[in-house]
Write a protein that holds these residues in place. Structure first.
Motif, PDB file in Angstrom:
ATOM      1  N   UNK A 120       0.902  -1.166   0.000  1.00  0.00           N
ATOM      2  CA  UNK A 120       0.000   0.000   0.000  1.00  0.00           C
ATOM      3  C   UNK A 120       0.935   1.208   0.000  1.00  0.00           C
ATOM      4  N   UNK A 121       1.060   1.854  -1.152  1.00  0.00           N
ATOM      5  CA  UNK A 121       2.098   2.866  -1.340  1.00  0.00           C
ATOM      6  C   UNK A 121       1.543   4.283  -1.440  1.00  0.00           C
ATOM      7  N   UNK A 122       2.413   5.233  -1.081  1.00  0.00           N
ATOM      8  CA  UNK A 122       2.099   6.639  -1.298  1.00  0.00           C
ATOM      9  C   UNK A 122       1.648   7.426  -0.084  1.00  0.00           C
ATOM     10  N   UNK A 123       1.847   6.899   1.116  1.00  0.00           N
ATOM     11  CA  UNK A 123       1.494   7.661   2.318  1.00  0.00           C
ATOM     12  C   UNK A 123       2.470   8.824   2.453  1.00  0.00           C
ATOM     13  N   UNK A 124       1.943  10.033   2.514  1.00  0.00           N
ATOM     14  CA  UNK A 124       2.789  11.219   2.654  1.00  0.00           C
ATOM     15  C   UNK A 124       2.887  11.558   4.142  1.00  0.00           C
ATOM     16  N   UNK A 125       4.109  11.439   4.674  1.00  0.00           N
ATOM     17  CA  UNK A 125       4.323  11.721   6.093  1.00  0.00           C
ATOM     18  C   UNK A 125       4.940  13.111   6.239  1.00  0.00           C
ATOM     19  N   UNK A 126       4.549  13.901   7.204  1.00  0.00           N
ATOM     20  CA  UNK A 126       3.742  13.508   8.367  1.00  0.00           C
ATOM     21  C   UNK A 126       2.224  13.608   8.150  1.00  0.00           C
ATOM     22  N   UNK A 127       1.766  14.168   7.036  1.00  0.00           N
ATOM     23  CA  UNK A 127       0.327  14.390   6.831  1.00  0.00           C
ATOM     24  C   UNK A 127      -0.498  13.116   7.049  1.00  0.00           C
ATOM     25  N   UNK A 128      -0.025  11.972   6.537  1.00  0.00           N
ATOM     26  CA  UNK A 128      -0.782  10.724   6.613  1.00  0.00           C
ATOM     27  C   UNK A 128      -0.326   9.801   7.737  1.00  0.00           C
ATOM     28  N   UNK A 129       0.359  10.361   8.764  1.00  0.00           N
ATOM     29  CA  UNK A 129       0.843   9.540   9.883  1.00  0.00           C
ATOM     30  C   UNK A 129      -0.249   8.658  10.479  1.00  0.00           C
ATOM     31  N   UNK A 130      -1.405   9.240  10.761  1.00  0.00           N
ATOM     32  CA  UNK A 130      -2.484   8.486  11.416  1.00  0.00           C
ATOM     33  C   UNK A 130      -2.954   7.343  10.527  1.00  0.00           C
ATOM     34  N   UNK A 131      -3.195   7.636   9.252  1.00  0.00           N
ATOM     35  CA  UNK A 131      -3.630   6.584   8.323  1.00  0.00           C
ATOM     36  C   UNK A 131      -2.562   5.500   8.203  1.00  0.00           C
ATOM     37  N   UNK A 132      -1.303   5.921   8.114  1.00  0.00           N
ATOM     38  CA  UNK A 132      -0.205   4.962   7.983  1.00  0.00           C
ATOM     39  C   UNK A 132      -0.153   4.031   9.196  1.00  0.00           C
ATOM     40  N   UNK A 133      -0.249   4.597  10.397  1.00  0.00           N
ATOM     41  CA  UNK A 133      -0.207   3.785  11.617  1.00  0.00           C
ATOM     42  C   UNK A 133      -1.412   2.840  11.687  1.00  0.00           C
ATOM     43  N   UNK A 134      -2.620   3.392  11.479  1.00  0.00           N
ATOM     44  CA  UNK A 134      -3.837   2.569  11.563  1.00  0.00           C
ATOM     45  C   UNK A 134      -3.842   1.458  10.515  1.00  0.00           C
ATOM     46  N   UNK A 135      -3.455   1.811   9.288  1.00  0.00           N
ATOM     47  CA  UNK A 135      -3.530   0.838   8.211  1.00  0.00           C
ATOM     48  C   UNK A 135      -2.385  -0.173   8.270  1.00  0.00           C
ATOM     49  N   UNK A 136      -1.252   0.185   8.850  1.00  0.00           N
ATOM     50  CA  UNK A 136      -0.172  -0.790   9.048  1.00  0.00           C
ATOM     51  C   UNK A 136      -0.688  -1.939   9.910  1.00  0.00           C
TER      52      UNK A 136
END
Length: 160
Positions: A120-136
């Motif tokens: 699942x590619x393209x998480x822009x950090x830090x903006x998508x930190x929450x989504x990245x953590x939850x979806x990981x």
């Protein structure tokens, strides 16, 4: 502090598992809307056809209505399935922030079973930190669910 420290970084979630199911069984589990509903979320308007748009619905937050907009980008039966995954809203911070990513499933034979690699590619950090953590965390659970649904499919196909 230099400017590089302020540049957004993109991050991918990678989950790589080997399942004791045939590539055909995994493929059907990945690309059948009724089966998808059992391991991820019920899709609306889904067909495994390049260009096809479909949606998932999840918990809304702030300005975001909870709808994940997807579009099938690539379909190679029993090998590769790719779709865009977009959601969130520009005004949200944290959960529900704007997200424009791609989900890639790659299947390959592994002994008697199948290696399934999710990127699942393209998480822009830090903006998508929450989504990245939850979806990981979420994708690991989804893979477990997918395995269970695939096992049921294989069991029912050997009974017929």
């Amino acid at each position: 502090m230099n400017d590089a420290a302020l540049e957004p970084v993109t991050q991918d979630i990678v989950v790589d598992e080997v399942f004791p199911h045939s590539p055909e069984t995994i493929w059907k589990t990945l690309t059948d809307g009724e089966l998808m509903a059992r391991w991820i979320m019920p899709p609306s308007g889904f067909e495994p056809v390049v260009g096809k748009r479909f949606t998932f619905s999840t918990m809304p937050a702030g300005e975001w209505d909870g709808v994940i907009h997807c579009q099938v980008l690539e379909v190679v039966p029993n090998q590769r399935f790719v779709y865009a995954w977009k959601g969130g809203h520009e005004d949200n911070v944290g959960y529900g922030s704007r997200l424009e990513t791609v989900v890639t499933w790659t299947l390959s034979k592994a002994g008697e079973g199948t290696r399934l690699r999710l990127v699942h590619s393209g998480f822009v950090l830090p903006k998508n930190d929450t989504a990245y953590q939850n979806m990981s965390e979420g994708w690991s659970k989804v893979m477990h669910n997918l395995d269970a649904v695939a096992a049921e499919q294989e069991a029912s196909s050997t009974r017929h």
